[in-house]
Design a protein around this motif. Structure first.
Motif, mmCIF file in Angstrom:
data_model
loop_
_atom_site.group_PDB
_atom_site.id
_atom_site.type_symbol
_atom_site.label_atom_id
_atom_site.label_comp_id
_atom_site.label_asym_id
_atom_site.label_seq_id
_atom_site.Cartn_x
_atom_site.Cartn_y
_atom_site.Cartn_z
ATOM 1 N N THR A 1 37.202 37.966 42.011
ATOM 2 C CA THR A 1 36.611 37.966 43.348
ATOM 3 C C THR A 1 35.288 37.201 43.368
ATOM 4 N N ASP A 2 34.743 36.899 42.193
ATOM 5 C CA ASP A 2 33.494 36.140 42.100
ATOM 6 C C ASP A 2 33.618 35.173 40.929
ATOM 7 N N GLY B 1 39.961 32.152 42.316
ATOM 8 C CA GLY B 1 39.034 32.944 43.110
ATOM 9 C C GLY B 1 39.765 33.516 44.315
ATOM 10 N N VAL B 2 39.611 34.807 44.516
ATOM 11 C CA VAL B 2 40.256 35.487 45.641
ATOM 12 C C VAL B 2 39.212 36.284 46.410
ATOM 13 N N SER B 3 39.509 36.602 47.651
ATOM 14 C CA SER B 3 38.528 37.317 48.471
ATOM 15 C C SER B 3 38.498 38.810 48.182
ATOM 16 N N ALA B 4 39.609 39.378 47.753
ATOM 17 C CA ALA B 4 39.645 40.818 47.480
ATOM 18 C C ALA B 4 40.814 41.135 46.553
#
Length: 135
Positions: free
Chosen positions: A83-84, A110-113
């Motif tokens: 996520t980061d 990278g993913v948002s959640a």
């Protein structure tokens, strides 16, 4: 094609529409479902920061590999979701403690959640010597 489902209590139980791992016909290729930093005994997210979470995910993957009659060295493809992406360097440092050359193919995305608000999830594909593999 025959699927053999692999399950172990040493990794978090599957809590959705998936198996912990699947071996396909002959057992040579095993697909490891995504692992988040759940502690198998409590099914809770490990306490601490991203370093503890990354270590727990590798412990969970190690348990899945062992239940599949292999080791993390048998992983040929590893997908990592963060996520980061600023945690990529620490991921590499920790990953180096679990793998030796030749390293698996890898993607870091990278993913948002992620489920349960964790910072990391990983899945993989491992290949086992099919001559000695059976259920």
């Amino acid at each position: 094609m025959k699927k053999n489902i692999i399950s172990t209590e040493k990794a978090p139980a599957a809590i959705g529409i998936y198996s912990q791992a699947v071996a396909v016909t002959g057992g040579a290729t095993i697909y490891l479902s995504g692992q988040i930093p759940l502690v198998p005994e409590t099914m809770e997210v490990i306490e601490g920061g991203i370093e503890e979470q990354i270590h727990q995910v590798f412990k969970n993957l190690t348990a899945m590999c062992e239940a599949s009659k292999g080791t993390v060295s048998d992983i040929v493809k590893l997908n990592i979701f963060l996520t980061d992406l600023s945690n990529f360097a620490v991921l590499n440092e920790i990953m180096a403690t679990y793998f030796t050359e030749p390293y698996p193919a890898r993607a870091a995305i990278g993913v948002s959640a992620l489920p349960k608000g964790v910072g990391v999830e990983m899945d993989g594909v491992m290949v086992i010597n099919s001559d000695s593999y059976s259920f």
